[in-house]
Write a protein that holds these residues in place. Structure first.
Motif, PDB file in Angstrom:
ATOM      1  N   LEU A 137     -28.994  -7.969  -3.631  1.00  0.00           N
ATOM      2  CA  LEU A 137     -29.633  -6.213  -4.336  1.00  0.00           C
ATOM      3  C   LEU A 137     -29.770  -6.476  -5.933  1.00  0.00           C
ATOM      4  O   LEU A 137     -28.628  -4.848  -5.313  1.00  0.00           O
ATOM      5  N   LEU A 146     -28.009   0.989   0.333  1.00  0.00           N
ATOM      6  CA  LEU A 146     -27.430   0.641   1.916  1.00  0.00           C
ATOM      7  C   LEU A 146     -25.947   0.906   2.077  1.00  0.00           C
ATOM      8  O   LEU A 146     -25.789   0.543   3.273  1.00  0.00           O
ATOM      9  N   PRO A 147     -24.807   0.010   1.881  1.00  0.00           N
ATOM     10  CA  PRO A 147     -23.664  -0.018   1.412  1.00  0.00           C
ATOM     11  C   PRO A 147     -22.863   1.353   2.125  1.00  0.00           C
ATOM     12  O   PRO A 147     -21.794   0.935   3.224  1.00  0.00           O
ATOM     13  N   LEU A 149     -24.092   3.594   4.027  1.00  0.00           N
ATOM     14  CA  LEU A 149     -25.245   4.405   5.325  1.00  0.00           C
ATOM     15  C   LEU A 149     -24.459   4.059   6.518  1.00  0.00           C
ATOM     16  O   LEU A 149     -24.456   5.124   7.480  1.00  0.00           O
ATOM     17  N   ALA A 150     -23.514   3.011   7.083  1.00  0.00           N
ATOM     18  CA  ALA A 150     -22.929   3.467   8.197  1.00  0.00           C
ATOM     19  C   ALA A 150     -20.969   3.470   7.777  1.00  0.00           C
ATOM     20  O   ALA A 150     -21.142   2.667   6.694  1.00  0.00           O
TER      21      ALA A 150
END
Lengths: 295, 288, 486
Positions: A137, A146-147, A149-150
């Motif tokens: 990435l 992305l990293p 998001l959660a």
């Protein structure tokens, strides 16, 4: 509503107290603003002040000298914040909803799975190996999204809010033949609007304020977000003033951005978020009252 | 429904956790994580054999507890006040302004505070001068710093926390208030018997999650605000800053991994214990 | 023979034709290198300069280079991550104070360069004496290519010339030097009397006086004296020099020569010098033409610089700035070829250091240049990007500044430990703790605001932190190094 004199007096006291809090919050910001408009020699001579004595716009001129870089960084920050917030709130809410349901069989296991990520992490190097080497990435705008998001903390926040939704409404919807997703959309989303708005605001702040992902994974100047521009400016100066005795002779400190420029940059970086905050505030009022849904 | 989150957690959180073994390794770049030598517990010794270990633990835990207590109380209180003013146009303004500090990174906050606290050119000392008071050398006197740090931590997070509790307050069903009003309950009684109990779950969850991070200090706060002045270490050195300073000298990844494993394990035990307790008191609020 | 010759000719022509048609691409495709450097990056005009650098580079060698220029605060951290994750990069800046050279070698981040140097950078290799290369050796092998410049270290103090003239007390000039700090007292007294009340006469740091006190630091708290033929390691703080310094600085603070507790926070040191709030500072190293470089620090005012020791050659002074080649580099040969160009090609060196003529600087004559005001490219890191001896002269520098520098390097007395690099790995815990103690007390000592109590605390804590273990380890490594040299 007719208010009694005691209630009016109470309200005045509340306003006075809030005024105190609010001024405590705004005064340091005024110092930042005033510094951004004061020349270094004036600070040396007269000290810091809350109101610029002799406004000097060199700081802003320096920062705006290169508008392309700044605009591009704004672009990157806005894009990651928008996409990150939108996708993040969906991912978070979808995970939090089953967690809030007493009838979900794996609730405890899932809660532990989520909570564990708040406490333990693999550390910088293993995380880098996975993100950069395994997922490839690096230098990709997705790595700025992305990293984060959660996020366990947001998920628990949402779960707690969702728990206040009466199960009876959910069951009523199910009896009407709605599946899980439809129930979620028709019952949970309208009822939890303030909660969703709050967490969406937190998501957007997280994305907007981040520079660390860019430091690690971004090499291309065109993908540098605003906060990384700012943090780079700050850390350059910090390092030189701390390590001056360890460095080879002839490190030229005059080339460093002056304090007014750094503060100007900082204000430019937070500006847009003030508008975003106002936007989310719209939803801090109740969308639909419970009664309306019940009826 | 939770699948996307689970996948993301697996990729970005659980997969790298394999690297926790670094805590037991003498990591060499050319050998890589797996092939580096095992060294047992020796990476853990670094922190515990340090002369200042107790002082640092005291600072970390003590200050974190103070931040939690003061921060929670004040933000719940402010949220309650704002709730009383509901409908007033000023509420939005208050909320927005309270959020200002949160937008500033700790580096910038450290500059803003410096503008007030600098011995020579700080606003506070200028004020003291006008009032005929002695100027204070804030950056050399360690005993002021627990207060300064608490102020900064609470100040920066107030808007953030208040929004959480305010959002929870809005969600309380009006019916409850109406019922209380019919019973003829006074304002204070309503707050104590209706509002606070309704807020309890969210307060408990916030507190629980913070308890798990009792050994993890907010690095930026402790690193930037005291300007790394050694004379303040007595009250400003915390685990994270201590280890960070050590790492910049030794460049040793293992020590960092070991310390963070220690912090996490203690956090897990604390959360687990606190969770048991909460389950007794308020079953639904328990985390798991 | 003749037949083969014709065949070869034929093949060569064929390759040329094919090559120009783009079919024999394997020879014309330039090798791409990545190069990590540190500085006040990013510079607004860097993209343009880097592009020009690449077009010039391709004219000289079949190499293209991607320059990853990182800021001061980011570089060390990023290199740690890259090295630890085994990322393939070609060249990176490494030094004792940034992207730590010895740690990189002991953890296996860099390639040994001995053979590459001799084969692909013969001019650079020949340009420095063997004793300098020895400084870069670890376990007998060279892992970094030094950027040639002032190698000798000379403690120094500097300040505005107007303040110096105002004091009216003569201080020694090179090659004379201030041998004892007490010599400064009349000067400081005069400064104190004549300067406006809001200007502090002096800022001083124990860390900047190593050559002045005649020792070299191997690790935090552990030193070796230059005149000690046996090169025995000693505790830094348990020394008569430290005691003398501690007491003298306390006295100076009482006398009002220092800023006492007022400047303990370092944030505003740089502007304080620039705005003339502090008159003189001890730090850096004396070097020919150094006054001119100092002007930048003093807001463009004329500056003076006064040596405080004889020049000494130490390992850390010689290897103060280097380039290493990454262990996972795919093109170590080209990387070395590039370093040879950077160190021998004047045009390339000046391009990367000063930018483009007419845009970032103007030529005054063949050798002298003048930077543009508010230039969009002025990284100011001559000492990092190649051999300084290739640099254009800046206004005010003496014409023979580089000859003088070389002479000063040669005249420097060599420390008995030149060529010895201490590996702190076996005693890293002790080192980290001793360092933490100095971080805690350093500014108190340097501002002269400690008492006897703090002095004893420092000694006591350093002892408890295990300084003796570091001393013993240093002695062990020195002995091993000596026996390996025989």
């Amino acid at each position: 509503m007719v208010s009694s004199p005691t209630a009016r007096l109470g309200r005045i006291f509340i306003h006075l107290f809030m005024l105190l809090i609010v001024s405590l919050c705004i005064i340091p910001l005024m110092a930042v603003f005033s510094t951004s408009l004061t020349s270094e020699s004036d600070i040396a001579q007269h000290g810091y002040s809350l109101i610029p004595l002799r406004p000097d716009t060199t700081g802003y001129e320096l920062v705006l000298k290169n508008p392309q870089t700044l605009l591009r960084a704004y672009g990157v920050s806005i894009l990651t914040t928008l996409v990150g917030t939108l996708v993040g709130i969906v991912v978070g809410a979808l995970c939090a909803w089953p967690l809030s349901r007493p009838d979900y069989p794996h609730r405890k296991k899932l809660a532990f799975f989520v909570m564990f990520t708040m406490l333990f992490n693999g550390g910088l190097i293993p995380t880098y190996l996975v993100t950069a080497n395994l997922l490839q990435l690096k230098d990709n705008i997705l790595v700025l999204i992305l990293p984060y998001l959660a996020n366990a903390w947001f998920i628990f926040l949402l779960r707690t809010f969702f728990q206040t939704i009466p199960m009876s409404l959910v069951e009523a919807a199910r009896i009407d033949g709605a599946d899980e997703f439809l129930t979620f959309r028709k019952v949970v989303v309208p009822l939890a609007t303030p909660a969703l708005a709050t967490v969406a605001l937190f998501y957007s702040l997280q994305y907007w304020n981040d520079w660390y992902l860019a430091l690690l994974y971004i090499n291309t100047e065109s993908l540098v977000p605003l906060q990384y521009l700012l943090s780079r400016m700050m850390s350059n100066l910090d390092f030189i003033s701390q390590n001056v005795s360890a460095m080879p002779a002839g490190v030229n400190m005059s080339s460093l951005p002056r304090e007014s420029a750094r503060m100007a940059m900082c204000l430019l970086a937070i500006g847009p978020m003030l508008f975003v905050f106002g936007y989310f505030q719209k939803y801090f009022v109740r969308g639909i009252t419970l009664g309306a849904v019940k009826g | 429904m939770s699948l996307p989150a689970i996948l993301l957690f697996l990729l970005f959180n659980y997969l790298p956790m394999g690297g926790i073994i670094l805590a037991f390794k003498d990591f060499r770049y050319d050998l890589g994580i797996l092939a580096s030598d095992w060294v047992g517990w020796s990476n853990f010794e670094f922190f515990f054999t340090s002369q200042d270990a107790w002082l640092i633990l005291r600072n970390t835990i003590g200050l974190n507890l103070i931040f939690l207590a003061v921060g929670l109380t004040l933000s719940v209180f402010v949220a309650l006040l704002l709730n009383e003013l509901r409908g007033n146009r000023l509420v939005k303004t208050y909320q927005t302004i309270m959020f200002f500090p949160y937008f500033l990174s700790w580096v910038v906050v450290s500059y803003a505070f410096y503008a007030f606290l600098s011995t020579r050119s700080g606003i506070l000392n200028q004020l003291f001068h006008v009032l005929g008071l002695e100027s204070v050398s804030w950056y050399t006197e360690a005993h002021y710093w627990p207060f300064i740090l608490t102020f900064a931590a609470v100040w920066k997070g107030l808007g953030y926390w208040t929004v959480i509790f305010y959002a929870a307050l809005i969600a309380i069903d009006q019916d409850y208030y109406e019922a209380a009003a019919i019973d003829g309950a006074g304002k204070l009684r309503v707050v104590l018997s209706v509002t606070l109990p309704m807020l309890l779950p969210i307060i408990l969850v916030m507190a629980l999650l913070q308890v798990g991070r009792i050994l993890n200090a907010d690095f930026g706060l402790f690193w930037f605000l005291p300007m790394q002045v050694g004379m303040l270490y007595e009250t400003t050195q915390v685990i994270d800053t201590y280890v960070y300073r050590a790492l910049s000298v030794t460049g040793d990844v293992g020590i960092g991994a070991a310390t963070s494993l220690f912090q996490s394990t203690v956090g897990l035990l604390l959360i687990w214990g606190a969770n048991l307790l909460v389950r007794r008191v308020h079953r639904e609020s328990a985390l798991f | 023979m003749g037949k083969h010759g014709i065949l070869r000719l034929f093949l060569a022509v064929a390759f040329l034709v094919l090559g120009s048609l783009g079919l024999g691409a394997q020879t014309s495709e330039p090798v791409k290198l990545t190069w990590y450097i540190v500085g006040s990056w990013p510079q607004a005009g860097q993209e343009e300069v880097f592009a020009k650098f690449n077009t010039e580079l391709i004219k000289r060698a079949n190499i293209q280079i991607e320059i990853r220029a990182l800021g001061w605060g980011d570089y060390d951290q990023k290199m740690k991550v890259l090295n630890a994750s085994g990322e393939a990069y070609d060249i990176a800046f490494t030094a004792p104070w940034m992207n730590n050279y010895v740690q990189n070698v002991s953890k296996g981040a860099l390639l040994p360069l001995d053979d590459l140097l001799k084969k692909y950078a013969p001019k650079t290799y020949a340009s420095m004496a063997a004793k300098y290369w020895d400084a870069a050796r670890i376990d007998g092998k060279i892992y970094g290519v030094m950027n040639q410049q002032i190698f000798a270290r000379t403690s120094a103090m500097g300040g505005r010339k107007e303040f110096y003239d105002l004091a009216g007390v003569k201080l020694p000039q090179y090659p004379e030097f201030i041998a004892d700090l007490k010599q400064l007292e009349p000067f400081l007294k005069a400064l104190k009397a004549k300067l406006p009340a809001n200007v502090t006469p002096l800022e001083i740091q124990w860390e900047s006086l190593r050559e002045h006190y005649g020792y070299e630091q191997l690790a935090p708290g552990v030193i070796v004296y230059f005149d000690d033929k046996n090169a025995k390691a000693k505790s830094e703080f348990d020394s008569k020099e430290f005691k003398a310094y501690y007491d003298l600085i306390r006295k100076w603070n009482v006398d009002g020569y220092l800023h006492g507790g007022e400047w303990v926070s370092v944030k505003d040191r740089a502007p304080a010098f620039k705005n003339g709030e502090i008159a003189f500072g001890v730090g850096g190293t004396y070097k020919p033409g150094g006054d001119v470089e100092l002007e930048g620090q003093y807001g463009g005012m004329k500056a003076v610089s006064i040596p405080m020791s004889a020049p000494v050659a130490t390992t850390s002074g010689i290897v103060a700035t280097m380039f290493g080649i990454g262990r996972n580099s795919k093109h170590p040969v080209e990387a070395m070829q590039f370093l040879e160009l950077l160190n021998t090609d004047k045009e390339l060196y000046n391009l990367i250091n000063f930018g483009i003529e007419g845009k970032h600087y103007t030529k005054v004559d063949a050798n002298y240049i003048e930077g543009m005001k508010d230039s969009s490219y002025s990284p100011n890191i001559l000492w990092e990007l190649g051999t300084t001896f290739n640099a254009y002269l800046q206004k005010g520098q003496p014409a023979d500044v580089w000859t003088q520098t070389k002479k000063l390097n040669e005249s420097a007395k060599a420390s008995p430990l030149v060529g010895f690099n201490f590996d702190g790995e076996p005693v890293k815990k002790e080192i980290a703790q001793v360092d933490a103690i100095w971080q805690q007390y350093g500014r108190l000592v340097n501002n002269g605001i400690g008492s006897d109590k703090e002095y004893r605390e420092i000694l006591d804590k350093v002892k408890k932190a295990g300084v003796d273990k570091i001393v013993a380890e240093a002695d062990r490594q020195i002995a091993a190094w000596k026996s390996s040299k025989k």
